[in-house]
Scaffold this motif. Structure first.
Motif, PDB file in Angstrom:
ATOM      1  N   ARG A  35      45.798  13.878  38.512  1.00  0.00           N
ATOM      2  CA  ARG A  35      45.643  12.568  38.246  1.00  0.00           C
ATOM      3  C   ARG A  35      46.436  11.956  39.102  1.00  0.00           C
ATOM      4  O   ARG A  35      46.005  10.583  39.696  1.00  0.00           O
ATOM      5  N   GLU A  75      42.139   3.359  37.597  1.00  0.00           N
ATOM      6  CA  GLU A  75      43.052   3.995  35.912  1.00  0.00           C
ATOM      7  C   GLU A  75      42.824   5.395  35.255  1.00  0.00           C
ATOM      8  O   GLU A  75      42.004   5.978  36.311  1.00  0.00           O
ATOM      9  N   THR A  76      43.548   5.797  35.071  1.00  0.00           N
ATOM     10  CA  THR A  76      43.097   7.442  35.491  1.00  0.00           C
ATOM     11  C   THR A  76      43.039   8.059  33.638  1.00  0.00           C
ATOM     12  O   THR A  76      43.539   7.178  32.717  1.00  0.00           O
ATOM     13  N   TYR A  77      42.027   8.585  33.501  1.00  0.00           N
ATOM     14  CA  TYR A  77      41.346   8.627  32.483  1.00  0.00           C
ATOM     15  C   TYR A  77      41.857  10.657  31.852  1.00  0.00           C
ATOM     16  O   TYR A  77      42.085  11.326  32.999  1.00  0.00           O
ATOM     17  N   VAL A  80      38.832  12.273  34.499  1.00  0.00           N
ATOM     18  CA  VAL A  80      38.092  11.754  35.971  1.00  0.00           C
ATOM     19  C   VAL A  80      39.949  10.569  36.084  1.00  0.00           C
ATOM     20  O   VAL A  80      40.485   9.804  35.278  1.00  0.00           O
ATOM     21  N   LYS A  82      39.327   7.054  37.761  1.00  0.00           N
ATOM     22  CA  LYS A  82      38.126   6.079  38.786  1.00  0.00           C
ATOM     23  C   LYS A  82      38.997   4.578  38.771  1.00  0.00           C
ATOM     24  O   LYS A  82      39.377   4.141  38.505  1.00  0.00           O
ATOM     25  N   THR A  84      38.105   1.214  40.335  1.00  0.00           N
ATOM     26  CA  THR A  84      35.880   0.736  40.062  1.00  0.00           C
ATOM     27  C   THR A  84      36.961  -0.679  40.286  1.00  0.00           C
ATOM     28  O   THR A  84      37.686  -1.444  40.551  1.00  0.00           O
ATOM     29  N   SER A 100      29.640   6.217  39.036  1.00  0.00           N
ATOM     30  CA  SER A 100      30.186   5.588  38.206  1.00  0.00           C
ATOM     31  C   SER A 100      29.962   4.217  37.635  1.00  0.00           C
ATOM     32  O   SER A 100      29.721   2.738  38.589  1.00  0.00           O
ATOM     33  N   SER A 101      29.313   3.378  36.038  1.00  0.00           N
ATOM     34  CA  SER A 101      29.289   1.846  36.375  1.00  0.00           C
ATOM     35  C   SER A 101      28.184   1.351  36.783  1.00  0.00           C
ATOM     36  O   SER A 101      28.309   0.664  37.705  1.00  0.00           O
ATOM     37  N   ALA A 109      31.531   1.919  40.369  1.00  0.00           N
ATOM     38  CA  ALA A 109      33.056   2.792  40.349  1.00  0.00           C
ATOM     39  C   ALA A 109      32.818   4.143  40.794  1.00  0.00           C
ATOM     40  O   ALA A 109      31.467   4.763  40.603  1.00  0.00           O
ATOM     41  N   ASP A 111      33.944   8.158  40.049  1.00  0.00           N
ATOM     42  CA  ASP A 111      34.504   8.932  39.108  1.00  0.00           C
ATOM     43  C   ASP A 111      35.189  10.270  40.374  1.00  0.00           C
ATOM     44  O   ASP A 111      34.139  10.742  40.844  1.00  0.00           O
ATOM     45  N   ARG A 113      37.090  13.319  39.950  1.00  0.00           N
ATOM     46  CA  ARG A 113      37.764  14.440  38.790  1.00  0.00           C
ATOM     47  C   ARG A 113      38.139  15.410  39.629  1.00  0.00           C
ATOM     48  O   ARG A 113      37.900  15.554  41.053  1.00  0.00           O
TER      49      ARG A 113
END
Length: 144
Positions: A35, A75-77, A80, A82, A84, A100-101, A109, A111, A113
């Motif tokens: 990530r 953003e990092t999850y 994913v 992301k 945006t 996404s979104s 967005a 995403d 992976r």
């Protein structure tokens, strides 16, 4: 006998008051996995697409790239990274990067992976389109 204390892992919390660029550097380093690598790669592509981009750090830890307004956030999850786009719904996406979104009226967005490749040419075109849209909206505001 003293117990060995592990070295303190640095974090973005240690960088309070630092510039947004330093905070983003810290986030990339702090993640220390795919990530962080992906966020760093995306950051580089954004800067290639728009050398005048301004980096910000908002909402308690979200990298934000701006030029006459927000272009996108990174953003990092757990699963994913992301990306945006603030006005993504108004952008053409001929390469179909947005995944996404998709239901909202404003944002869109991407995403990403682990192991996925980035269509760098299409992403840079999307960044430039977002910058252009921000510039048009800024001019329209001035005229109003």
């Amino acid at each position: 006998m003293k117990k060995a204390v592990p070295a303190k892992k640095s974090s973005t919390k240690d960088l309070e008051g630092a510039s947004p660029a330093k905070l983003i550097d810290g986030r990339i380093k702090e993640l220390g996995d795919w990530r962080g690598e992906m966020l760093g790669r995306i950051r580089g592509l954004i800067k290639e697409a728009d050398p005048e981009v301004v980096e910000e750090w908002k909402w308690r830890g979200v990298p934000v790239w701006e030029h006459d307004g927000i272009i996108c956030t990174g953003e990092t999850y757990k699963e994913v990274v992301k990306l945006t786009f603030a006005k993504g719904a108004a952008l053409d996406d001929p390469a179909g990067l947005f995944n996404s979104s998709l239901d909202g009226n404003v944002r869109r967005a991407i995403d990403i992976r682990e192991g996925e490749k980035i269509n760098e040419k299409a992403l840079k075109a999307l960044i430039r389109a977002a910058v252009e849209l921000n510039a048009v909206k800024k001019v329209a505001k001035k005229k109003a």
